[in-house]
Scaffold this active site. Structure first.
Site, short mmCIF file in Angstrom:
data_model
loop_
_atom_site.label_atom_id
_atom_site.label_comp_id
_atom_site.label_asym_id
_atom_site.label_seq_id
_atom_site.Cartn_x
_atom_site.Cartn_y
_atom_site.Cartn_z
N LYS A 199 -1.23 -2.53 1.47
CA LYS A 199 0.41 -3.54 0.84
C LYS A 199 0.74 -3.02 -0.24
CE LYS A 199 1.66 -8.38 -0.47
NZ LYS A 199 1.15 -9.72 -0.23
N LYS A 252 2.79 -2.19 5.11
CA LYS A 252 3.68 -3.42 4.64
C LYS A 252 4.24 -2.83 3.35
CE LYS A 252 4.41 -7.79 3.05
NZ LYS A 252 2.87 -9.10 2.70
#
Ligand code: PBG
Length: 328
Positions: A199, A252
């Site tokens: 992330k 992400k």
């Protein structure tokens, strides 16, 4: 004898031929719909920067889950907005917290839908950070181990309320192993972990922070989210999460990190998810509203690209529309 020549154009002559030889075919089962449930409203509330996305009431989220199932989706990802926030994020792991209540209500009405829960503290912390913070000499720290303890409580309370998969999105070190251990010890060995493994700290989460009412009140998230310059580090993070017990790993945001997605899928061969995030959604929406791009064509191209790059699962605010657009 005549020399055989490769003539790719033969296979592109008609839509049916192109379909026949298409390598990547997105289907409704690839997509997961994120939903926001708020304890503070009884009517759905639009999110200005994300046209078509709403905060939902408790009744609203049950209706949306049913609608998602009815259009052919099989999974939703839940985010909660609590009535009150504090410095211990107590709403995140309360037995009657907003996500816990929503889970029970959804599972009562649609037991077959796969319910995934975002496990993070930022929506429940008065300061909006993903963990317990301490400030000394004007410098703030997020305390890793104290935060992991609260994340474990949160994940366990989600499992108890019926989550099929818990999805830790905080990026603390060691949280996957700690959550796995606690779930197993409590008899939830069948509850899976979808880890937000790579992330990145990203400008593209901006609209989400409006939707989830979780902008950090000071500092930023760069001490615990990854630097967009680092790909090898992302692979190391993913390897650690897999070692600790992650069942599904996520990258992400999606499109700006498509190289990471590809490498993660190739290297580990695990079910791999991509989160096409709020800012990615908002940009296309804004361009489509101005007539700059055709929304459906743009979205289908992006989703096909993500799948081609290795995504087994795509989390997207367009999941409902995509279920229709990819049905045939
Ligand atoms: C919680 C969380 C965030 C997103 C998913 N889970 C925000 C953040 O890390 O700041 C972003 C999702 C999106 O932008 O659509 N930590």
């Amino acid at each position: 004898m005549r020399k055989l020549v490769d003539r790719p154009r033969r296979l592109r002559r008609s839509p049916a031929l192109r379909n026949l030889v298409r390598e990547t075919k997105p289907s409704p089962h690839d997509f997961v719909l994120p939903l926001f449930v708020s304890e503070k409203i009884d009517q759905r509330r639009p999110i200005a920067s994300m046209p078509g996305v709403f905060q939902l009431s408790m009744q609203g989220i049950v209706d949306e889950a049913q609608r998602a199932r009815d259009v052919g989706l099989q999974a939703i990802l839940l985010f909660g907005i609590p009535e009150k926030k504090d410095e211990q994020a107590s709403g995140a792991y309360a037995e009657n917290g907003v996500v816990q209540k929503a889970l029970r209500a959804i599972k009562r009405k649609c037991p077959e839908i796969v319910a995934i829960t975002d496990v993070c503290l930022c929506e429940y912390m008065s300061h909006g950070h993903c963990g317990v913070t301490r400030i000394d000499d004007d410098h703030f720290h997020v305390l890793n181990d104290e935060t992991v303890d609260l994340l474990v409580k949160t994940a366990l309370s989600h499992a108890q309320a019926g989550a099929d998969l818990v999805a830790p999105s905080d990026m603390m070190d060691g949280r996957i192993g700690a959550i796995r251990e606690a779930l197993d010890a409590d008899g939830f060995d069948q509850t899976g972990i979808l880890s937000y493994a790579a992330k990145f700290a990203s400008v593209f989460y901006g609209p989400f922070r409006d939707a989830a009412e979780s902008p950090p009140q000071f500092g930023d998230r760069r001490s615990y989210q990854m630097d967009c310059a680092n790909a090898d580090e992302a692979l190391r993070e993913v390897a650690l999460d897999i070692e600790e017990g992650a069942d599904i790993v996520m990258v992400k945001p999606a499109l700006p990190y498509i190289d990471i997605l590809w490498r993660v899928r190739e290297r580990f061969g695990k079910p791999t998810a991509a989160y096409h995030v709020s800012g990615e959604y908002a940009m296309i929406k804004a361009a489509a509203e101005k007539g700059i791009v055709d929304e459906r064509a743009a979205v289908l191209e992006i989703m096909t690209s993500l799948k081609r790059a290795g995504a087994d699962i795509i989390i997207t605010y367009w999941a409902r529309e995509l279920a229709e657009w990819t049905r045939n």
